[in-house]
Design an enzyme around this catalytic site. Structure first.
Site, short mmCIF file in Angstrom:
data_model
loop_
_atom_site.label_atom_id
_atom_site.label_comp_id
_atom_site.label_asym_id
_atom_site.label_seq_id
_atom_site.Cartn_x
_atom_site.Cartn_y
_atom_site.Cartn_z
N CYS A 1 40.80 29.73 51.90
CA CYS A 1 39.63 30.56 51.65
C CYS A 1 39.05 30.99 52.98
O CYS A 1 38.98 30.18 53.92
CB CYS A 1 38.61 29.75 50.85
SG CYS A 1 37.10 30.64 50.45
N HIS B 1 40.43 32.91 41.79
CA HIS B 1 39.78 32.35 42.98
C HIS B 1 38.51 33.15 43.30
O HIS B 1 37.45 32.56 43.54
CB HIS B 1 40.77 32.41 44.16
CG HIS B 1 40.24 31.91 45.45
ND1 HIS B 1 40.73 30.79 46.08
CD2 HIS B 1 39.27 32.38 46.28
CE1 HIS B 1 40.08 30.60 47.21
NE2 HIS B 1 39.19 31.56 47.36
N GLU B 2 38.61 34.48 43.28
CA GLU B 2 37.45 35.32 43.62
C GLU B 2 36.37 35.25 42.55
O GLU B 2 35.18 35.18 42.87
CB GLU B 2 37.89 36.77 43.88
CG GLU B 2 38.88 36.95 45.02
CD GLU B 2 38.51 36.24 46.32
OE1 GLU B 2 37.31 36.07 46.61
OE2 GLU B 2 39.44 35.83 47.04
N HIS C 1 34.19 32.29 42.86
CA HIS C 1 33.11 32.44 43.85
C HIS C 1 31.84 33.00 43.22
O HIS C 1 30.73 32.64 43.62
CB HIS C 1 33.54 33.36 45.00
CG HIS C 1 34.33 32.70 46.07
ND1 HIS C 1 33.89 31.60 46.78
CD2 HIS C 1 35.55 33.00 46.59
CE1 HIS C 1 34.79 31.26 47.68
NE2 HIS C 1 35.82 32.08 47.58
#
Length: 184
Positions: free
Chosen positions: A110, A153-154, A157
């Site tokens: 990351c 993953h994004e 966030h």
């Protein structure tokens, strides 16, 4: 232009908060922020620009990583066959996913985490994502393999979740059940 100096690091409160939806149509400032995000991801993959501006190569960026608490992501990643998935999205949402899982054999990294954190990160093997592009188009895309992992993953966030939250603390390299191993 976004550089590594603009990216907040692990421990910053913005990375643990739930991002707010972007009211559509987005403002010009929001459009510019998202355009800058996808430009950063593309630039980070260009060896000359990455060296010139000291950018760490990345395949995705979420607004909380630049301390903007809004639901915006940028992804610029290829699948195993070389097909490019390049998206800058407002309010991306996973609307369905497979039961089957997948994980990167190399683990995940990351831009907000400077050190390597070893371990497998279980993800859904296939997902369907809806969102709105910079041009105002509502999209509905199906993803699998590496691009599906990047999107998850994004989007994590945007919900205050870091990739290492998914790693088994007792046994980081425990292979997830019913999972496809993805080489990268």
């Amino acid at each position: 232009m976004i550089t590594m100096e603009n990216i907040v690091r692990d421990g910053h409160p913005a990375l643990r908060e739930t991002a707010e939806p972007v009211e559509l149509p987005p403002t010009d400032a929001e459009k510019q922020q998202l355009a800058d995000m996808i430009e950063f991801v593309k630039n980070s993959q260009n060896p000359e620009l990455a060296e010139k501006y000291k950018l760490r190569p990345g395949v995705g960026l979420a607004a909380p990583q630049i301390n903007i608490k809004k639901r915006m992501i940028a992804v610029h990643a290829e699948d195993a066959s070389g097909k490019l998935y390049s998206y800058a999205l407002f309010n991306p949402k996973i609307v369905s996913h497979s039961v089957e899982k997948s994980y990167l054999t190399s683990g995940e990294g990351c831009l907000s985490v400077d050190e390597a954190i070893p371990g497998y990160v279980p993800r859904y093997a296939r997902i369907r994502v809806k969102g709105t592009t910079l041009e105002g188009e509502n999209i509905d895309i199906r993803l699998k393999g590496f691009p599906a992992i990047v999107f998850q993953h994004e989007i994590d966030h945007l919900n205050g979740v870091m990739f290492y939250d998914h790693i088994d603390k007792e046994n980081p390299f425990k292979e997830p059940e019913n999972a496809i191993a993805i080489e990268r």
